[in-house]
Design a protein around this motif. Sequence first.
Motif, short mmCIF file in Angstrom:
data_model
loop_
_atom_site.label_atom_id
_atom_site.label_comp_id
_atom_site.label_asym_id
_atom_site.label_seq_id
_atom_site.Cartn_x
_atom_site.Cartn_y
_atom_site.Cartn_z
N UNK A 23 0.86 -1.19 0.00
CA UNK A 23 0.00 0.00 0.00
C UNK A 23 0.89 1.23 0.00
N UNK A 24 0.58 2.19 -0.87
CA UNK A 24 1.31 3.44 -0.95
C UNK A 24 0.47 4.56 -0.34
N UNK A 25 1.06 5.27 0.63
CA UNK A 25 0.37 6.37 1.29
C UNK A 25 0.69 7.73 0.70
N UNK A 26 1.51 7.77 -0.34
CA UNK A 26 1.91 9.05 -0.96
C UNK A 26 2.08 8.87 -2.46
N UNK A 27 1.80 9.93 -3.20
CA UNK A 27 1.85 9.84 -4.66
C UNK A 27 3.25 9.55 -5.17
N UNK A 28 4.28 10.11 -4.52
CA UNK A 28 5.62 9.88 -5.04
C UNK A 28 6.10 8.46 -4.78
N UNK A 29 5.66 7.83 -3.66
CA UNK A 29 6.02 6.44 -3.45
C UNK A 29 5.28 5.55 -4.44
N UNK A 30 4.08 5.95 -4.83
CA UNK A 30 3.37 5.22 -5.89
C UNK A 30 4.17 5.25 -7.19
N UNK A 31 4.74 6.41 -7.50
CA UNK A 31 5.54 6.54 -8.72
C UNK A 31 6.80 5.68 -8.65
N UNK A 32 7.41 5.62 -7.47
CA UNK A 32 8.58 4.76 -7.32
C UNK A 32 8.21 3.30 -7.55
N UNK A 33 7.11 2.86 -6.97
CA UNK A 33 6.67 1.49 -7.13
C UNK A 33 6.34 1.20 -8.60
N UNK A 34 5.73 2.17 -9.26
CA UNK A 34 5.43 2.00 -10.68
C UNK A 34 6.68 1.89 -11.51
N UNK A 35 7.69 2.70 -11.18
CA UNK A 35 8.95 2.66 -11.93
C UNK A 35 9.64 1.31 -11.80
N UNK A 36 9.36 0.61 -10.71
CA UNK A 36 9.95 -0.71 -10.49
C UNK A 36 9.09 -1.83 -11.02
N UNK A 37 7.99 -1.48 -11.69
CA UNK A 37 7.13 -2.49 -12.30
C UNK A 37 6.33 -3.30 -11.30
N UNK A 38 5.97 -2.68 -10.17
CA UNK A 38 5.30 -3.41 -9.10
C UNK A 38 3.79 -3.14 -9.05
N UNK A 39 3.23 -2.71 -10.16
CA UNK A 39 1.81 -2.38 -10.18
C UNK A 39 0.93 -3.52 -9.69
N UNK A 40 1.28 -4.76 -10.07
CA UNK A 40 0.47 -5.91 -9.68
C UNK A 40 0.56 -6.23 -8.19
N UNK A 41 1.60 -5.72 -7.53
CA UNK A 41 1.78 -5.99 -6.10
C UNK A 41 1.13 -4.90 -5.24
N UNK A 42 0.76 -3.79 -5.86
CA UNK A 42 0.15 -2.68 -5.12
C UNK A 42 -1.36 -2.93 -5.00
N UNK A 60 -3.44 -0.85 -2.95
CA UNK A 60 -4.16 0.40 -2.71
C UNK A 60 -3.18 1.56 -2.72
N UNK A 61 -3.71 2.76 -3.01
CA UNK A 61 -2.89 3.97 -3.08
C UNK A 61 -3.61 5.13 -2.41
N UNK A 62 -2.89 6.24 -2.25
CA UNK A 62 -3.49 7.42 -1.64
C UNK A 62 -4.36 8.17 -2.64
N UNK A 63 -5.06 9.18 -2.16
CA UNK A 63 -6.01 9.93 -2.99
C UNK A 63 -5.35 10.65 -4.16
N UNK A 66 -2.01 2.29 -11.65
CA UNK A 66 -2.31 2.44 -10.23
C UNK A 66 -3.53 3.31 -9.97
N UNK A 67 -4.00 4.01 -10.98
CA UNK A 67 -5.12 4.93 -10.76
C UNK A 67 -6.44 4.21 -10.54
N UNK A 68 -6.50 2.93 -10.90
CA UNK A 68 -7.73 2.16 -10.69
C UNK A 68 -7.70 1.38 -9.38
N UNK A 69 -6.63 1.51 -8.62
CA UNK A 69 -6.52 0.81 -7.33
C UNK A 69 -7.42 1.49 -6.29
#
Length: 330
Positions: free
Chosen positions: A63-82, A84-87, A95-98
């Motif tokens: 779970x990502x609580x901040x937009x920039x950590x979401x971007x880091x996770x996306x850059x690492x190709x971890x979309x399937x492991x995420x 939920x994300x923050x607003x 990640x926008x559909x999580x």
Amino acid sequence: MSTRLISFRISLLFLLTLVLAACGGAQQTVDRPATTPTVAATPAVDDRGTPIVYPKTAPQRIISLAANTSEMLGALGLQDKVVAVDNYTTYPKELTSKPRISDAMGKYNIEQITALKPDLVLSHGGITHEVDDKLRGLGLNVVDLPAVDFTKSLEQILIVGKLTHTEQKAQEVYEQATKERQDIIQKVAGTEKPKVLLEVDNSTAGKPFVFGKGSFGDEMLRDANAINIFADNNSNGGYPQVTDEAIIRANPAYIILTEDPKYGGDPSLVYKRPNWGGIQAVKEKQVYHVNVNITQHAGPRLVQGLRCIAQIVHPDKFTEKLPQYCSDTI
């Protein structure tokens, strides 16, 4: 503040670091360190200075609580492991559909987070200290990466890589971002340095927030071979609230807005600000907007923000058109 009580300028600029210590500033130099750091060489502590404990197995529910950590996770190709994300997560698209575990007021849903059974909760810059404590009290693994400057923001991808067992991908992302940054620095090296106002937002008319000393925006301006007119002001942890009068006295040659145009980052509105008509940037029509997501999210895409800023203030050093991502809204 505007009626959008928790906006990018609040949640993603570390609450403008009003309650945080000043970020560390990098020394100005054309030749940045070209060596590639290892995770051991990066600050392996969280926002409170507690050593980060790396999991023995790869997290499967993040779970990502901040937009920039979401971007880091996306850059690492971890979309399937995420899970939920923050607003305010807007990128990457996958990640926008999580599910969203926070709202526009900055309130996080503890019950929803725990029900998702995450094995890693990732945040940044101390914006969720109270939430972090509650989640840790419930036995969840929470890592709150510290607020840092531009250089260390790029290095943090290595820490996230180790946290998620994607070290090789993290190294690739880091090296690519560092190479792009070096290329931009070299491209504008030796040029005349114009004075620049890099604005965070103007939600309080006549008293805008800006990037000051110690902020990653200040470091980006130095990389772009430009002079930050508030480079000596480190109040509010490097994001000072200044006056119109101070800006008028500084007389910047360029004004670059980083807030979303819907919330004030519209260059056309700058030309209507009282008493700004004599500022060089206004007289010469050199007021620009750059995508909030690549200038206010401390992550790998800051390099794109640097490219936009460098090309705006040194257009003769770039043969290509200004990239589309400079004006995008995601």
